[in-house]
Design a protein around this motif. Structure first.
Motif, short mmCIF file in Angstrom:
data_model
loop_
_atom_site.label_atom_id
_atom_site.label_comp_id
_atom_site.label_asym_id
_atom_site.label_seq_id
_atom_site.Cartn_x
_atom_site.Cartn_y
_atom_site.Cartn_z
N UNK A 1 0.83 -1.20 0.00
CA UNK A 1 0.00 0.00 0.00
C UNK A 1 0.87 1.25 0.00
N UNK A 2 1.90 1.27 0.83
CA UNK A 2 2.80 2.42 0.86
C UNK A 2 3.42 2.65 -0.51
N UNK A 3 3.79 1.57 -1.19
CA UNK A 3 4.42 1.67 -2.50
C UNK A 3 3.45 2.21 -3.54
N UNK A 4 2.22 1.70 -3.53
CA UNK A 4 1.27 2.07 -4.58
C UNK A 4 0.52 3.36 -4.28
N UNK A 5 0.16 3.58 -2.99
CA UNK A 5 -0.68 4.72 -2.64
C UNK A 5 0.11 6.02 -2.45
N UNK A 6 1.36 5.91 -2.06
CA UNK A 6 2.25 7.07 -1.89
C UNK A 6 1.55 8.20 -1.11
N UNK A 7 1.28 7.94 0.17
CA UNK A 7 0.52 8.92 0.97
C UNK A 7 1.23 10.25 1.20
N UNK A 8 2.51 10.30 0.92
CA UNK A 8 3.25 11.55 1.11
C UNK A 8 2.98 12.57 0.00
N UNK A 9 2.33 12.13 -1.09
CA UNK A 9 2.05 13.01 -2.23
C UNK A 9 0.59 13.49 -2.17
N UNK A 10 0.31 14.70 -2.68
CA UNK A 10 -1.08 15.18 -2.73
C UNK A 10 -1.97 14.21 -3.52
N UNK A 11 -3.19 14.05 -3.07
CA UNK A 11 -4.10 13.10 -3.72
C UNK A 11 -4.81 13.78 -4.88
#
Length: 364
Positions: free
Chosen positions: A42-52
């Motif tokens: 999930x961390x790899x695909x969702x990249x929560x550090x970037x704006x959605x």
């Protein structure tokens, strides 16, 4: 632009986050599995550090059964459209039993349907029969993968019969299982769809209202409609490759039989082995007809001599020579698998799909 929230991939965690995005009080989220490997994907695909991306309600990570996981962007409208069309096809809103993980689209949409219908979902717990008894709705529904259906036919038949409809997705349902289910008096409806289509969008070969299907020149299944995803998380080139003029280009091949869609395999299921085109799904279907094969999957594996080596993974007793002879009775001998690997069970992902990547890695 807001950031993506990571929420626990538990029924309570996902249900609360869903309720927020549906009523407008919450922000876009990505459910995180309990296991470390799933969380890392999930961390790899969702990249929560970037704006959605604008309009996103939830980011779901694809299972990655054949490659790198991707973050699939689903809007609130797509989620609601899928839930509404499902209820319309099944006969009206009802109460749902959740027997699968809610961080996959099948489980998440059970919770979405519950919220749209205004009903309380029932969680599986330790016993399918006991969970089914907790349903009090006028109409009773659940959804599951074929492996679950096969198991519950043996252990919880009366509970299965108590449902108005059981949606079967996540993988194709073998014909023998369909026959057993019908003979047992269980209303099971095969659904075709994926994360990118907001869960199943074709029920028993017929598209849900608001969904259209077409076939490309290579029999590739094309899908258009209100349940489609918005794109892949921060991957505009990949999005443009599969979303063209409103149509989603799937990786599956199909045909229309009496107006109904029949999925016949993946686009990459035809491989060249020793200079011969081999349709892996056809070989697999033939192996599944063997009286001593309980389950099977046939894959192409890179090979220095053959280009692609055809490998059959079987749950059953046939030896390599027996399996090759069985295939050769109805198909060209050149299609017979070069290798046959006997297994106690096929490795499965949490989504209920066969872990093809793991199988390939085990024979290289």
């Amino acid at each position: 632009m807001s950031r993506l929230r990571l929420v626990p991939g538990t029924p309570d965690g996902v249900l609360a986050a869903l309720a927020g995005v549906l009523d407008g009080s919450g922000t876009a989220f990505a459910p995180v599995p309990e296991d470390a490997v799933g969380a890392a994907r999930v961390q790899q695909a969702a990249r929560p550090d970037e704006p959605v991306e604008d309009g996103t309600a939830v980011v779901l990570t694809t299972s990655g059964s054949s490659g790198e996981p991707k973050g699939v962007l689903l809007s609130r409208d797509a989620l609601v459209a899928s839930a509404t069309a499902t209820h319309e096809r099944l006969g009206g809103p009802g109460q749902w039993l959740l027997p699968m993980k809610p961080y996959f689209v099948g489980g998440l949409q059970i919770l979405t349907r519950s919220l749209v219908a205004g009903t309380t979902p029932v969680l599986l717990g330790d016993s399918f029969t006991e969970a089914a008894r907790q349903l009090t709705g006028v109409r009773r529904y659940t959804a599951m993968v074929p492996t679950q259906l096969a198991r519950y036919l043996e252990t919880d038949l009366q509970a299965l019969r108590s449902f108005d409809a059981i949606v079967i997705g996540g993988a194709s349902t073998p014909e023998p299982l369909k026959q057993r289910t019908a003979e047992a008096g269980v209303t099971a409806i095969p659904a075709y769809g994926m994360t990118e289509t907001g869960s199943g969008c074709v029920y028993a070969g017929v598209p849900l209202d608001g969904t259209a299907i077409d076939l490309g020149a290579d029999q590739r299944i094309l899908i258009k409609g209100s349940t489609l995803f918005s794109g892949y998380r921060l991957r505009p080139e990949l999005t443009a490759e599969v979303l063209r003029d409103g149509w989603f280009r799937t990786q599956d091949r199909g045909e229309l039989v009496d107006g109904r869609l029949r999925v016949i395999g993946r686009v990459d299921d035809v491989v060249i082995s020793g200079g011969v085109n081999v349709t892996l799904t056809t070989v697999q279907a033939r192996l599944l007809e063997h009286p001593r094969v309980n389950d099977a999957v046939v894959l192409g594996v890179p090979d220095a001599e053959w280009g692609t080596r055809v490998v059959a993974f079987v749950v059953g007793e046939p030896t390599r020579d027996e399996a090759r002879d069985w295939v050769s009775q109805t198909l060209p001998r050149t299609w017979a698998p070069q290798d046959v690997v006997q297994l106690q069970a096929l490795p499965m992902l949490a989504s209920g799909k066969v872990d093809r990547q793991r199988l390939r890695e085990g024979v290289r």
